[in-house]
Write an enzyme that holds these catalytic residues in place. Structure first.
Site, short mmCIF file in Angstrom:
data_model
loop_
_atom_site.label_atom_id
_atom_site.label_comp_id
_atom_site.label_asym_id
_atom_site.label_seq_id
_atom_site.Cartn_x
_atom_site.Cartn_y
_atom_site.Cartn_z
N ASP A 170 8.59 -4.15 -6.54
CA ASP A 170 9.44 -5.27 -6.99
C ASP A 170 10.61 -5.47 -6.02
O ASP A 170 11.00 -6.61 -5.75
CB ASP A 170 9.98 -5.00 -8.40
CG ASP A 170 8.87 -4.64 -9.35
OD1 ASP A 170 7.89 -5.39 -9.40
OD2 ASP A 170 8.96 -3.60 -10.02
N ARG A 182 0.83 -1.21 0.00
CA ARG A 182 0.00 0.00 0.00
C ARG A 182 0.86 1.25 0.00
O ARG A 182 0.54 2.23 0.67
CB ARG A 182 -0.95 -0.04 1.20
CG ARG A 182 -1.87 -1.27 1.14
CD ARG A 182 -2.40 -1.66 2.50
NE ARG A 182 -3.29 -0.66 3.04
CZ ARG A 182 -3.18 -0.13 4.27
NH1 ARG A 182 -2.21 -0.50 5.07
NH2 ARG A 182 -4.04 0.75 4.70
N GLY A 183 1.96 1.22 -0.74
CA GLY A 183 2.83 2.39 -0.88
C GLY A 183 3.25 2.94 0.46
O GLY A 183 3.72 2.20 1.33
N GLU A 184 3.03 4.23 0.66
CA GLU A 184 3.49 4.88 1.92
C GLU A 184 2.73 4.38 3.14
O GLU A 184 3.08 4.70 4.27
CB GLU A 184 3.35 6.40 1.81
CG GLU A 184 1.93 6.85 1.63
CD GLU A 184 1.81 8.36 1.40
OE1 GLU A 184 2.29 9.12 2.24
OE2 GLU A 184 1.22 8.74 0.37
N GLY A 194 2.32 1.14 3.86
CA GLY A 194 2.86 -0.13 4.33
C GLY A 194 2.27 -1.35 3.64
O GLY A 194 1.80 -1.27 2.50
P1 AMP Z 1 6.46 -1.13 -10.47
O1 AMP Z 1 6.89 0.28 -10.12
O2 AMP Z 1 6.67 -2.09 -9.35
O3 AMP Z 1 5.11 -1.19 -11.07
O4 AMP Z 1 7.45 -1.66 -11.58
C1 AMP Z 1 7.95 -0.83 -12.55
C2 AMP Z 1 8.67 -1.62 -13.60
O5 AMP Z 1 7.73 -2.40 -14.34
C3 AMP Z 1 9.35 -0.68 -14.58
O6 AMP Z 1 10.75 -0.73 -14.39
C4 AMP Z 1 8.89 -1.16 -15.96
O7 AMP Z 1 9.97 -1.42 -16.82
C5 AMP Z 1 8.12 -2.45 -15.69
N1 AMP Z 1 6.91 -2.55 -16.53
C6 AMP Z 1 6.08 -1.57 -16.94
N2 AMP Z 1 5.09 -2.07 -17.71
C7 AMP Z 1 5.29 -3.40 -17.79
C8 AMP Z 1 4.61 -4.50 -18.42
N3 AMP Z 1 3.50 -4.31 -19.16
N4 AMP Z 1 5.10 -5.74 -18.26
C9 AMP Z 1 6.20 -5.95 -17.52
N5 AMP Z 1 6.89 -4.97 -16.90
C10 AMP Z 1 6.45 -3.72 -17.03
#
Ligand code: AMP
Length: 310
Positions: free
Chosen positions: A242, A210-212, A214
């Site tokens: 990630d 949930r971002g900021e 937690g």
């Molecule tokens: P997040 O901030 O956790 O959503 O992840 C961001 C990362 O997701 C970025 O570095 C993008 O390169 C990657 N991303 C964006 N769109 C996609 C997609 N459709 N499929 C896979 N990875 C993606």
């Protein structure tokens, strides 16, 4: 490679990309390292050896591949194909919990089907980072008897590949998604109701980021809540989720167990690594981060959340 046989090894599949990021405050990072599996692998590599499955184009910077190797990330499952690496451009609103995708090019991911090196098939810990659910399933098909499988997804796949995603979720014991994805997947605004519906789709455990605010963790009938580290400034939230997942799975793989107590610690380690990631664009903060920095902030988390009973 010999290192791929280590007990703590962790396989991850997902996007490896080149990102362009804009923020409302006027910040811009053009053609920088990105991708869900990239953030995950680097975060997890603070804890355990990682085996990265994915594809990049021949334009992918060699120095980044060298950096991955130096961090103990095995690249024998990373294909280098002729063509352009996946590209993503995102723009954050003033409220950094909100962002728009300005452009997305799958490029070398078009038509890609992962084939795991034989040494990866015995991996005890597997994470299916954000990518098309069909590719995630294909990796899962190739691992023999993993002790823990975790997965992430995103709005795009919930919208355009729901049947494949639902099929995958039946095989995923641990789902790690954000609150917006949880709402979209369940059709519920309330996170407790959302969790119940999502767990009815297959996962026995669920972490909602949930971002900021937690993380909420659901497992069976228990709920655990961890705050986010209080930061005065968030520079670039890309990849926070990630790296959270990388910290969680990396810690569990290193510990070699997924007991309730280990999972709680893993959630705090994940939150710690994510809190560093957002302090700079792309993976820049992770390049200088040390395990000591992580341990120091982990202890701050302990005091942040400790209180007496009664
Ligand atoms: P997040 O901030 O956790 O959503 O992840 C961001 C990362 O997701 C970025 O570095 C993008 O390169 C990657 N991303 C964006 N769109 C996609 C997609 N459709 N499929 C896979 N990875 C993606």
């Amino acid at each position: 490679m010999a290192e791929t046989k280590k007990a703590g090894a962790l396989v991850v599949v997902g996007s490896v990309a080149i990102d362009t990021i804009e923020t409302e405050q006027g910040g811009r990072a053009t053609e920088v390292l990105g991708g869900a599996a990239t953030y995950f692998a680097v975060a997890a590599s603070f804890f355990t050896p990682v085996q990265l499955v994915g594809v990049v184009g021949d334009d992918f910077p060699k120095q980044d591949l060298d950096w991955f190797r130096a961090r103990g990330i095995d690249l024998s499952g990373l294909e280098v194909r002729t063509g352009r690496t996946m590209r993503w451009t995102g723009r954050y609103h003033e409220d950094m919990n909100v962002r728009d995708t300005l452009s997305f090019e799958a490029n070398v991911f078009d038509g890609y089907m992962p084939t795991l090196p034989a040494a990866y098939c015995d991996a005890p810990f597997v994470f299916l980072a954000n990518i098309a659910p069909a590719l995630q399933a294909r990796v899962l098909d190739q691992v023999k008897s993993p002790r823990l499988v975790g997965a992430d997804t995103m709005n795009l796949w919930i919208d355009i590949a729901r049947p494949e995603l639902e099929q995958l979720l039946r095989r995923v014991p641990l789902l790690i998604i954000n609150d917006e994805e949880a709402r979209l997947l369940s059709g519920e605004r309330n996170m407790i109701r959302a969790a119940r519906k999502i767990m009815a789709l297959g996962p026995t455990s669920l972490m909602i980021k949930r971002g900021e605010y937690g993380v909420l963790y659901f497992s069976g009938d228990t709920v655990f809540s961890a705050p986010a580290y209080p930061l005065e400034e968030v520079f670039d939230p890309t990849g926070a989720g990630d790296t959270f997942a990388g910290g969680v799975m990396g810690y569990l793989a290193a510990a070699g167990d997924a007991s309730a107590a280990s999972v709680r610690k893993a959630i705090v380690y994940g939150s710690v690594v994510a809190s560093f990631t957002v302090e700079a664009f792309s993976l820049e903060r992770l390049r200088t981060l040390t395990r000591d920095d992580i341990e120091r902030r982990y202890r701050e988390f302990v005091s942040l959340t400790s209180f007496d009973v009664g």
